[in-house]
Design an enzyme around this catalytic site. Structure first.
Site, PDB file in Angstrom:
ATOM      1  N   GLU A  87     -40.713 -11.064  -2.189  1.00 38.01           N
ATOM      2  CA  GLU A  87     -40.591  -9.621  -2.453  1.00 38.01           C
ATOM      3  C   GLU A  87     -41.775  -9.110  -3.254  1.00 38.01           C
ATOM      4  OE1 GLU A  87     -35.712  -9.512  -2.218  1.00 38.01           O
ATOM      5  OE2 GLU A  87     -36.653  -9.394  -4.177  1.00 38.01           O
ATOM      6  N   THR A 106     -22.863  -5.430  -8.195  1.00 39.67           N
ATOM      7  CA  THR A 106     -23.271  -4.453  -7.178  1.00 39.67           C
ATOM      8  C   THR A 106     -22.395  -3.209  -7.226  1.00 39.67           C
ATOM      9  OG1 THR A 106     -24.049  -6.249  -5.765  1.00 39.67           O
ATOM     10  CG2 THR A 106     -23.672  -4.126  -4.697  1.00 39.67           C
ATOM     11  N   TYR A 134     -35.523  -4.982   3.948  1.00 40.06           N
ATOM     12  CA  TYR A 134     -34.089  -5.191   4.159  1.00 40.06           C
ATOM     13  C   TYR A 134     -33.763  -5.845   5.502  1.00 40.06           C
ATOM     14  CZ  TYR A 134     -33.116  -2.693  -0.127  1.00 40.06           C
ATOM     15  OH  TYR A 134     -33.049  -2.331  -1.463  1.00 40.06           O
ATOM     16  N   ARG A 165     -30.510 -10.355 -13.015  1.00 40.26           N
ATOM     17  CA  ARG A 165     -29.251 -10.142 -12.290  1.00 40.26           C
ATOM     18  C   ARG A 165     -28.124  -9.837 -13.280  1.00 40.26           C
ATOM     19  NH1 ARG A 165     -29.652 -10.299  -7.245  1.00 40.26           N
ATOM     20  NH2 ARG A 165     -27.487 -10.743  -6.713  1.00 40.26           N
ATOM     21  N   ASN A 180     -26.750   2.247  -6.244  1.00 43.73           N
ATOM     22  CA  ASN A 180     -26.496   1.467  -7.457  1.00 43.73           C
ATOM     23  C   ASN A 180     -27.725   1.274  -8.341  1.00 43.73           C
ATOM     24  OD1 ASN A 180     -27.876  -0.510  -6.058  1.00 43.73           O
ATOM     25  ND2 ASN A 180     -26.082  -1.781  -5.676  1.00 43.73           N
ATOM     26  N   LYS A 190     -34.258   2.285  -7.619  1.00 42.99           N
ATOM     27  CA  LYS A 190     -33.976   2.923  -6.332  1.00 42.99           C
ATOM     28  C   LYS A 190     -34.021   4.455  -6.389  1.00 42.99           C
ATOM     29  CE  LYS A 190     -31.057  -0.836  -4.573  1.00 42.99           C
ATOM     30  NZ  LYS A 190     -29.699  -1.135  -4.073  1.00 42.99           N
ATOM     31  N   HIS A 223     -32.468  -2.822  -7.564  1.00 39.47           N
ATOM     32  CA  HIS A 223     -32.437  -4.054  -6.777  1.00 39.47           C
ATOM     33  C   HIS A 223     -33.117  -5.125  -7.612  1.00 39.47           C
ATOM     34  CE1 HIS A 223     -33.309  -7.048  -3.664  1.00 39.47           C
ATOM     35  NE2 HIS A 223     -34.504  -7.127  -4.241  1.00 39.47           N
TER      36      HIS A 223
END
Length: 139
Positions: A127, A92, A50, A86, A113, A10, A116
């Site tokens: 995605e 998160t 999103y 993950r 954070n 990000k 993603h």
């Protein structure tokens, strides 16, 4: 079984020049980066990506944030890649993230954070298809 997942490094992380450090954590966890592209997400891309959050109060802010700096979109491959990534990302909220996870190491806040990752194989496929064609992915 080997599978693919989708990752975004990000804007908060690219702004701080953390792409290489985050990639090292990903690779050290046994995931392969089989496609990677640094892009500037436009409004249409950010809104589409999103759209699941469109009714949420933070949607507009999230879209703006994702357009604020370049991002790095990636396809990761490995055994149980969705669950593995993950785990590697961490919670998160970086305060809740396990030591050594990307978010514990690099995230600035719940909103910023750093990464993603897809939450299911189905979403990973959707995605990935938003940013890559099959010929972009060199496994």
């Amino acid at each position: 079984m080997s599978e693919r997942t989708f990752s975004i490094i990000k804007p908060d992380a690219t702004r701080r020049n953390l792409t290489g450090k985050i990639n090292a954590v990903i690779e050290d966890a046994g995931l392969r980066i089989v496609a990677q592209r640094r892009i500037r997400m436009n409004e249409a891309q950010a809104k589409k990506f999103y759209e699941v959050h469109a009714a949420r109060p933070f949607y507009g802010e999230l879209v703006e944030f994702m357009m604020s700096e370049p991002v790095v979109v990636q396809v990761l491959e490995g055994e149980g890649a969705v669950a593995k990534y993950r785990e590697v990302m961490g919670a998160t909220n970086p305060a809740d993230a396990a030591p050594g996870t990307i978010r514990k190491l690099y995230a600035e806040s719940v909103g910023e954070n750093s990464v993603h990752g897809s939450d299911s194989q189905e979403n990973a496929a959707l995605e990935i298809a938003q940013f890559f064609t099959e010929t972009d992915i060199v496994g």
